[in-house]
Motif scaffolding. Sequence first.
Motif, mmCIF file in Angstrom:
data_model
loop_
_atom_site.group_PDB
_atom_site.id
_atom_site.type_symbol
_atom_site.label_atom_id
_atom_site.label_comp_id
_atom_site.label_asym_id
_atom_site.label_seq_id
_atom_site.Cartn_x
_atom_site.Cartn_y
_atom_site.Cartn_z
ATOM 1 N N VAL A 126 -9.260 1.099 -11.531
ATOM 2 C CA VAL A 126 -8.102 0.569 -10.819
ATOM 3 C C VAL A 126 -7.359 1.686 -10.093
ATOM 4 O O VAL A 126 -6.945 1.543 -8.937
ATOM 5 N N ALA A 127 -7.180 2.822 -10.774
ATOM 6 C CA ALA A 127 -6.454 3.934 -10.167
ATOM 7 C C ALA A 127 -7.175 4.460 -8.925
ATOM 8 O O ALA A 127 -6.555 4.664 -7.869
ATOM 9 N N ARG A 128 -8.473 4.685 -9.031
ATOM 10 C CA ARG A 128 -9.217 5.183 -7.865
ATOM 11 C C ARG A 128 -9.197 4.155 -6.731
ATOM 12 O O ARG A 128 -9.014 4.514 -5.561
ATOM 13 N N ALA A 129 -9.387 2.895 -7.059
ATOM 14 C CA ALA A 129 -9.405 1.849 -6.031
ATOM 15 C C ALA A 129 -8.043 1.734 -5.340
ATOM 16 O O ALA A 129 -7.975 1.525 -4.124
ATOM 17 N N THR A 130 -6.966 1.867 -6.109
ATOM 18 C CA THR A 130 -5.629 1.790 -5.526
ATOM 19 C C THR A 130 -5.416 2.903 -4.512
ATOM 20 O O THR A 130 -4.913 2.680 -3.407
ATOM 21 N N GLY A 131 -5.812 4.113 -4.880
ATOM 22 C CA GLY A 131 -5.668 5.232 -3.964
ATOM 23 C C GLY A 131 -6.543 5.106 -2.734
ATOM 24 O O GLY A 131 -6.103 5.366 -1.604
ATOM 25 N N ALA A 132 -7.792 4.693 -2.930
ATOM 26 C CA ALA A 132 -8.710 4.556 -1.801
ATOM 27 C C ALA A 132 -8.235 3.475 -0.832
ATOM 28 O O ALA A 132 -8.257 3.665 0.392
ATOM 29 N N SER A 133 -7.795 2.341 -1.361
ATOM 30 C CA SER A 133 -7.320 1.253 -0.499
ATOM 31 C C SER A 133 -6.118 1.691 0.328
ATOM 32 O O SER A 133 -6.019 1.394 1.528
ATOM 33 N N TYR A 134 -5.199 2.394 -0.311
ATOM 34 C CA TYR A 134 -4.011 2.877 0.408
ATOM 35 C C TYR A 134 -4.417 3.798 1.556
ATOM 36 O O TYR A 134 -3.927 3.648 2.687
ATOM 37 N N LEU A 135 -5.306 4.737 1.288
ATOM 38 C CA LEU A 135 -5.697 5.697 2.309
ATOM 39 C C LEU A 135 -6.451 5.036 3.453
ATOM 40 O O LEU A 135 -6.261 5.382 4.628
#
Length: 219
Positions: free
Chosen positions: A70-79
């Motif tokens: 979830v943490a990696r996906a949240t960051g990737a989606s934001y970027l």
Amino acid sequence: MIGVVIPAHNEQDNLERCLRSVLQAAEHPILGGEPVRIVVVLDSCDDGTQLIAERYLTQVLVVTARNVGVARATGASYLIEEGARWIACTDADSEVSSNWLANQLAYGADAVCGVVEVDDWSLHSADVRSRYEAAYFDQENHQHIHGANLGIASHAYLLAGGFPALTCHEDVHLVRRLEAVGARIAWSCSVRVRTSARLDCRAREGFGDYLRGLGTLAS
């Protein structure tokens, strides 16, 4: 723009070293001054991790999932929403090499899987280190997958469906999906990261637990 995602759960003792190394990699001349945006995704932190991230003027996102996928996906989606063409991933207890980003992009691939070096073996026996090094192939086309050293083109990331919401092996699942959709993957030994061999590891069944397992075999 190039994006860097760093998930963190109570990493006040390690994050500063990580951020310094990423900022150095962002200044590599081969990047030609292309902007690099760093996102630290705080997952259920209750220590000083956020203060350190803010001191380095990084973008901070907060989740309460205790889930690295979830943490990696949240960051990737934001970027990606912000316009990133490339997403580079590392971990808060790791230090990237100065050519980390430059070497990822040099492959011209859809994704790059790099290698890791252990920064300090002092917490483990000589047998653990020997077993680890015997099984680890630090060479081109190595086939190792590390969330601490992974880069993905944004279009390929989206095509593969992104990081799944898994508490471990989210990196492996993403790479397998990339393979399934025909992405061009470089298995690089020139894209390097130094990572922790600490015993108080954050992700169950992750790198730290792998080393613990080698210790069990050695005993």
